[in-house]
Design a protein around this motif. Structure first.
Motif, PDB file in Angstrom:
ATOM      1  N   LEU A   1       7.691  12.557  10.388  1.00  0.00           N
ATOM      2  CA  LEU A   1       8.760  11.880   9.642  1.00  0.00           C
ATOM      3  C   LEU A   1       8.191  11.030   8.508  1.00  0.00           C
ATOM      4  CD1 LEU A   1      11.218  10.578  12.381  1.00  0.00           C
ATOM      5  CD2 LEU A   1      10.803  12.893  11.589  1.00  0.00           C
TER       6      LEU A   1
ATOM      7  N   GLY B   1       6.310   7.389  -8.453  1.00  0.00           N
ATOM      8  CA  GLY B   1       6.569   6.141  -9.183  1.00  0.00           C
ATOM      9  C   GLY B   1       5.270   5.587  -9.725  1.00  0.00           C
TER      10      GLY B   1
ATOM     11  N   PRO C   1       3.602   8.970  12.666  1.00  0.00           N
ATOM     12  CA  PRO C   1       4.817   9.569  12.100  1.00  0.00           C
ATOM     13  C   PRO C   1       5.260  10.852  12.809  1.00  0.00           C
ATOM     14  CG  PRO C   1       2.936  10.112  10.720  1.00  0.00           C
ATOM     15  CD  PRO C   1       2.428   9.169  11.779  1.00  0.00           C
TER      16      PRO C   1
ATOM     17  N   MET D   1       7.372   2.366   3.972  1.00  0.00           N
ATOM     18  CA  MET D   1       6.550   1.505   4.825  1.00  0.00           C
ATOM     19  C   MET D   1       6.074   0.278   4.068  1.00  0.00           C
ATOM     20  SD  MET D   1       4.249   4.247   6.850  1.00  0.00           S
ATOM     21  CE  MET D   1       5.058   5.466   7.900  1.00  0.00           C
TER      22      MET D   1
ATOM     23  N   ARG E   1       0.852  -1.200   0.000  1.00  0.00           N
ATOM     24  CA  ARG E   1       0.000   0.000   0.000  1.00  0.00           C
ATOM     25  C   ARG E   1       0.884   1.244   0.000  1.00  0.00           C
ATOM     26  NH1 ARG E   1      -5.391  -0.843   1.823  1.00  0.00           N
ATOM     27  NH2 ARG E   1      -5.787  -3.063   1.947  1.00  0.00           N
ATOM     28  N   ARG E   2       0.305   2.382  -0.367  1.00  0.00           N
ATOM     29  CA  ARG E   2       1.040   3.647  -0.377  1.00  0.00           C
ATOM     30  C   ARG E   2       0.511   4.540   0.745  1.00  0.00           C
ATOM     31  NH1 ARG E   2       3.210   0.126  -3.782  1.00  0.00           N
ATOM     32  NH2 ARG E   2       4.324   1.067  -5.529  1.00  0.00           N
ATOM     33  N   PRO E   3       1.410   5.009   1.649  1.00  0.00           N
ATOM     34  CA  PRO E   3       0.950   5.897   2.725  1.00  0.00           C
ATOM     35  C   PRO E   3       0.791   7.328   2.235  1.00  0.00           C
ATOM     36  CG  PRO E   3       3.311   5.430   2.966  1.00  0.00           C
ATOM     37  CD  PRO E   3       2.858   4.723   1.728  1.00  0.00           C
TER      38      PRO E   3
ATOM     39  N   SER F   1      -0.834  11.215   3.591  1.00  0.00           N
ATOM     40  CA  SER F   1      -1.397  11.968   4.720  1.00  0.00           C
ATOM     41  C   SER F   1      -2.801  12.461   4.424  1.00  0.00           C
ATOM     42  CB  SER F   1      -0.536  13.200   5.007  1.00  0.00           C
ATOM     43  OG  SER F   1       0.775  12.820   5.254  1.00  0.00           O
TER      44      SER F   1
ATOM     45  N   GLY G   1       2.909   3.643  -8.446  1.00  0.00           N
ATOM     46  CA  GLY G   1       1.700   3.636  -7.607  1.00  0.00           C
ATOM     47  C   GLY G   1       0.941   4.948  -7.688  1.00  0.00           C
ATOM     48  N   THR G   2       1.623   6.040  -7.452  1.00  0.00           N
ATOM     49  CA  THR G   2       0.950   7.341  -7.470  1.00  0.00           C
ATOM     50  C   THR G   2       0.516   7.712  -8.900  1.00  0.00           C
ATOM     51  OG1 THR G   2       3.179   8.269  -7.367  1.00  0.00           O
ATOM     52  CG2 THR G   2       1.872   8.345  -5.342  1.00  0.00           C
TER      53      THR G   2
HETATM   54  P1  FAD Z   1       7.666   4.160  -5.924  1.00  0.00           P
HETATM   55  O1  FAD Z   1       8.933   4.855  -5.797  1.00  0.00           O
HETATM   56  O2  FAD Z   1       7.400   3.354  -7.180  1.00  0.00           O
HETATM   57  O3  FAD Z   1       7.304   3.338  -4.688  1.00  0.00           O
HETATM   58  C1  FAD Z   1       7.938   2.102  -4.436  1.00  0.00           C
HETATM   59  C2  FAD Z   1       7.711   1.737  -2.975  1.00  0.00           C
HETATM   60  O4  FAD Z   1       8.428   2.644  -2.117  1.00  0.00           O
HETATM   61  C3  FAD Z   1       6.259   1.804  -2.520  1.00  0.00           C
HETATM   62  O5  FAD Z   1       6.036   0.792  -1.570  1.00  0.00           O
HETATM   63  C4  FAD Z   1       6.153   3.153  -1.869  1.00  0.00           C
HETATM   64  O6  FAD Z   1       5.123   3.219  -0.872  1.00  0.00           O
HETATM   65  C5  FAD Z   1       7.528   3.326  -1.246  1.00  0.00           C
HETATM   66  N1  FAD Z   1       7.904   4.735  -1.207  1.00  0.00           N
HETATM   67  C6  FAD Z   1       8.444   5.440  -2.226  1.00  0.00           C
HETATM   68  N2  FAD Z   1       8.687   6.712  -1.834  1.00  0.00           N
HETATM   69  C7  FAD Z   1       8.262   6.791  -0.535  1.00  0.00           C
HETATM   70  C8  FAD Z   1       8.243   7.828   0.414  1.00  0.00           C
HETATM   71  N3  FAD Z   1       8.690   9.038   0.125  1.00  0.00           N
HETATM   72  N4  FAD Z   1       7.727   7.575   1.638  1.00  0.00           N
HETATM   73  C9  FAD Z   1       7.268   6.348   1.944  1.00  0.00           C
HETATM   74  N5  FAD Z   1       7.280   5.299   1.091  1.00  0.00           N
HETATM   75  C10 FAD Z   1       7.771   5.532  -0.134  1.00  0.00           C
HETATM   76  N6  FAD Z   1       3.268  11.674  -0.548  1.00  0.00           N
HETATM   77  C11 FAD Z   1       2.438  12.588  -1.050  1.00  0.00           C
HETATM   78  O7  FAD Z   1       2.534  12.917  -2.222  1.00  0.00           O
HETATM   79  N7  FAD Z   1       1.467  13.194  -0.267  1.00  0.00           N
HETATM   80  C12 FAD Z   1       1.320  12.882   1.040  1.00  0.00           C
HETATM   81  O8  FAD Z   1       0.447  13.436   1.734  1.00  0.00           O
HETATM   82  C13 FAD Z   1       2.188  11.894   1.594  1.00  0.00           C
HETATM   83  N8  FAD Z   1       2.077  11.542   2.887  1.00  0.00           N
HETATM   84  C14 FAD Z   1       2.904  10.581   3.383  1.00  0.00           C
HETATM   85  C15 FAD Z   1       2.765  10.220   4.728  1.00  0.00           C
HETATM   86  C16 FAD Z   1       3.586   9.260   5.279  1.00  0.00           C
HETATM   87  C17 FAD Z   1       3.403   8.882   6.740  1.00  0.00           C
HETATM   88  C18 FAD Z   1       4.596   8.655   4.475  1.00  0.00           C
HETATM   89  C19 FAD Z   1       5.508   7.634   5.070  1.00  0.00           C
HETATM   90  C20 FAD Z   1       4.747   9.002   3.140  1.00  0.00           C
HETATM   91  C21 FAD Z   1       3.914   9.970   2.581  1.00  0.00           C
HETATM   92  N9  FAD Z   1       4.008  10.342   1.240  1.00  0.00           N
HETATM   93  C22 FAD Z   1       3.173  11.297   0.745  1.00  0.00           C
HETATM   94  C23 FAD Z   1       4.986   9.717   0.340  1.00  0.00           C
HETATM   95  C24 FAD Z   1       4.266   8.640  -0.496  1.00  0.00           C
HETATM   96  O9  FAD Z   1       3.942   7.557   0.347  1.00  0.00           O
HETATM   97  C25 FAD Z   1       5.176   8.137  -1.624  1.00  0.00           C
HETATM   98  O10 FAD Z   1       5.455   9.189  -2.508  1.00  0.00           O
HETATM   99  C26 FAD Z   1       4.501   7.020  -2.388  1.00  0.00           C
HETATM  100  O11 FAD Z   1       4.361   5.872  -1.569  1.00  0.00           O
HETATM  101  C27 FAD Z   1       5.305   6.669  -3.626  1.00  0.00           C
HETATM  102  O12 FAD Z   1       4.700   5.562  -4.250  1.00  0.00           O
HETATM  103  P2  FAD Z   1       4.960   5.264  -5.790  1.00  0.00           P
HETATM  104  O13 FAD Z   1       4.462   3.913  -6.075  1.00  0.00           O
HETATM  105  O14 FAD Z   1       4.453   6.362  -6.622  1.00  0.00           O
HETATM  106  O15 FAD Z   1       6.539   5.351  -5.894  1.00  0.00           O
END
Ligand code: FAD
Ligand code: FES
Length: 260
Positions: free
Chosen positions: A216, A73, A251, A220, A50-52, A54, A75-76
């Motif tokens: 922070l 990446g 966090p 995850m 899953r993607r976290p 806020s 997911g988003t």
């Molecule tokens: P990929 O790089 O393809 O992701 C690959 C893996 O790495 C996935 O499991 C992904 O969840 C993890 N990952 C990659 N970058 C991050 C990151 N920066 N933080 C945590 N996990 C990451 N982003 C927002 O745009 N808006 C928000 O409000 C926001 N709130 C967040 C709150 C918390 C508590 C955390 C920990 C992160 C938050 N993020 C937020 C960051 C967001 O989770 C990542 O940008 C997103 O998971 C990226 O996923 P992806 O598949 O696009 O990228």
């Protein structure tokens, strides 16, 4: 914490790569604290984690919550392709949330956000204001082109802006704004979310203030304290074995509780 299939009631682009999505579902009834996050399953079979993201706004009456995210990446990018009526498998609300109860009406809070750390600070500021606390916002963006939500923050209180390239507000990072502000006054509490470098600077500038709350970000997996994917070290740990889990113990931490 609950899990639910939520329905998207709107999705719009706010700036290049920045999207705002509003979701509806019973899960909103569980959402109380600003700074908590939801853990969203990407609707694609090959993406298991899953993607976290806020929570940006909670509207209990309308039974909606809003998130703001930047495409990074795969997911988003999948999230950005969804439209009104599509559904998402959501777990939440997760995390501890910001402590707003350490302040009383009439006190002053500095609310600091950098880049994609800005979204949760909006619900925080709204709730602080409802409690009669004076808020001052310090918001930093890379440039004017990727700035968003400026008017919404201005509507809540004094709002100061910085951009890395100087295209909007003061040139440089929010540190420049803060150093100027603290020469004139000291806030009763400081709340921040953004890049690690910004959080480190804030911890230093307000090292004498016990109420500095930092949100922070760690990669995850489970999001609920079971897998230890998201640990962060704690101060004065000579063995290097002590840590806290950002997903369920955070966090949000007081600046004195973690090593940045
Ligand atoms: P990929 O790089 O393809 O992701 C690959 C893996 O790495 C996935 O499991 C992904 O969840 C993890 N990952 C990659 N970058 C991050 C990151 N920066 N933080 C945590 N996990 C990451 N982003 C927002 O745009 N808006 C928000 O409000 C926001 N709130 C967040 C709150 C918390 C508590 C955390 C920990 C992160 C938050 N993020 C937020 C960051 C967001 O989770 C990542 O940008 C997103 O998971 C990226 O996923 P992806 O598949 O696009 O990228
Ligand atoms: Fe599994 Fe934090 S993500 S313990």
């Amino acid at each position: 914490m609950k899990q639910e299939i939520m329905t998207i009631i709107s999705q719009q682009q706010l700036a290049p790569r920045i999207f705002q999505m509003t979701l509806t579902g019973d899960l909103v009834n569980e959402m109380e604290k600003p700074g908590q996050f939801i853990h969203i399953k990407v609707p694609r079979v090959d993406m298991l984690l899953r993607r976290p993201i806020s929570i940006n706004q909670i509207d209990k009456e309308a039974k909606t919550c809003t998130i703001i995210y930047r495409t990074e990446g795969d997911g988003t990018k999948v999230f950005a392709e969804l439209t009104t009526g599509d559904t998402l498998d959501v777990m939440g609300p997760l995390g501890n949330g910001f402590d707003v109860e350490c302040l009383t009406a009439g006190q002053k809070a500095y609310v600091i956000g950098g880049g994609i750390g800005i979204p949760p600070m909006y619900e925080l500021s709204k709730q602080l204001k409802q409690r009669g606390i004076e808020v001052v916002h310090f918001l930093g963006y890379a440039s004017k082109e990727v700035a968003y939500f400026q008017d919404e923050f201005i509507a809540l209180g004094d709002t100061r802006f910085a951009t890395d390239d100087g295209s909007f507000g003061v040139e440089g990072n929010v540190g420049n704004l803060l150093l100027d502000a603290v020469q004139k006054e000291q806030p009763d509490a400081v709340y921040a979310c953004g890049a690690n470098g910004m959080l480190k600077m804030i911890a230093q500038v307000f090292s004498d203030n016990p109420n500095v709350f930092l949100s922070l970000e760690q990669r995850m997996a489970c999001g609920m304290g079971a897998c230890y994917a998201c640990v962060c070290h704690v101060p004065d740990d000579e063995t290097g074995t002590k840590s806290v889990k950002v997903c369920d113990e955070g966090p949000i931490f007081r600046a004195s509780e973690v090593v940045l």
